[in-house]
Design a protein around this motif. Sequence first.
Motif, short mmCIF file in Angstrom:
data_model
loop_
_atom_site.label_atom_id
_atom_site.label_comp_id
_atom_site.label_asym_id
_atom_site.label_seq_id
_atom_site.Cartn_x
_atom_site.Cartn_y
_atom_site.Cartn_z
N SER A 51 0.83 -1.21 0.00
CA SER A 51 0.00 0.00 0.00
C SER A 51 0.86 1.25 0.00
CB SER A 51 -0.92 0.02 1.22
OG SER A 51 -1.84 -1.04 1.16
N MET A 55 0.93 4.19 -2.93
CA MET A 55 0.66 5.60 -2.67
C MET A 55 1.87 6.47 -2.98
SD MET A 55 -1.85 5.51 0.66
CE MET A 55 -0.80 4.45 1.67
N THR A 86 1.73 7.46 6.72
CA THR A 86 0.70 6.54 6.26
C THR A 86 -0.18 6.08 7.42
OG1 THR A 86 2.18 5.72 4.56
CG2 THR A 86 0.29 4.35 5.07
N ALA A 99 -4.60 2.93 -6.14
CA ALA A 99 -4.10 4.04 -5.34
C ALA A 99 -4.21 5.32 -6.15
CB ALA A 99 -2.65 3.81 -4.95
N TRP A 116 -4.34 7.70 -1.45
CA TRP A 116 -5.16 6.72 -0.75
C TRP A 116 -5.27 5.47 -1.60
CZ3 TRP A 116 -6.62 11.36 -2.72
CH2 TRP A 116 -7.53 11.36 -3.77
N VAL A 117 -5.50 4.34 -0.94
CA VAL A 117 -5.67 3.05 -1.61
C VAL A 117 -7.10 2.60 -1.39
CG1 VAL A 117 -4.99 0.61 -1.67
CG2 VAL A 117 -3.25 2.38 -1.29
N ARG A 124 -11.89 2.84 1.20
CA ARG A 124 -10.52 3.28 1.46
C ARG A 124 -9.84 2.34 2.46
NH1 ARG A 124 -9.40 9.62 0.82
NH2 ARG A 124 -10.78 9.92 -0.95
#
Length: 140
Positions: A51, A55, A86, A99, A116-117, A124
């Motif tokens: 993640s 991002m 994060t 992302a 954001w993922v 989210r």
Amino acid sequence: MASGTKYTLNSPFIKLVGLELRELEDGETCVELELRPELLNIFGVAHGGVSMTMMDVAMGQAAHRADPHAIPGEKGRSVMTVEMKTSFLKPALLGKLTAHGRVIQATHSLAFTEGWVCDTEGARLAHATGTFKYMRKKDA
């Protein structure tokens, strides 16, 4: 929202992870990844580094595209991550992850971004802010 245009990032690490970059409207960038078993942690969810990488790339590409001092026809500037914070909101399971990155403010030397993922339903999973430094590209 996605224009459908796919771009290649010239990075061995990005290729190894399997990220695909897509151009978005309104100054956002989008990175997609099909989450594979080898990217999971011992709990069976996406490793946090997946993640964060997504991002970092999405925010970095947004910063690169928003360079307020880009000169048409020149090599331009690249960006380097200076800082990234994060927050993990929900675990990411197998499937497609997306992302998004966007610039909040850009100066002559720095870009302040957020990313954001999301999962396939748009929930989210993680959020980040990042600071990127504009760097002159070296001549090839």
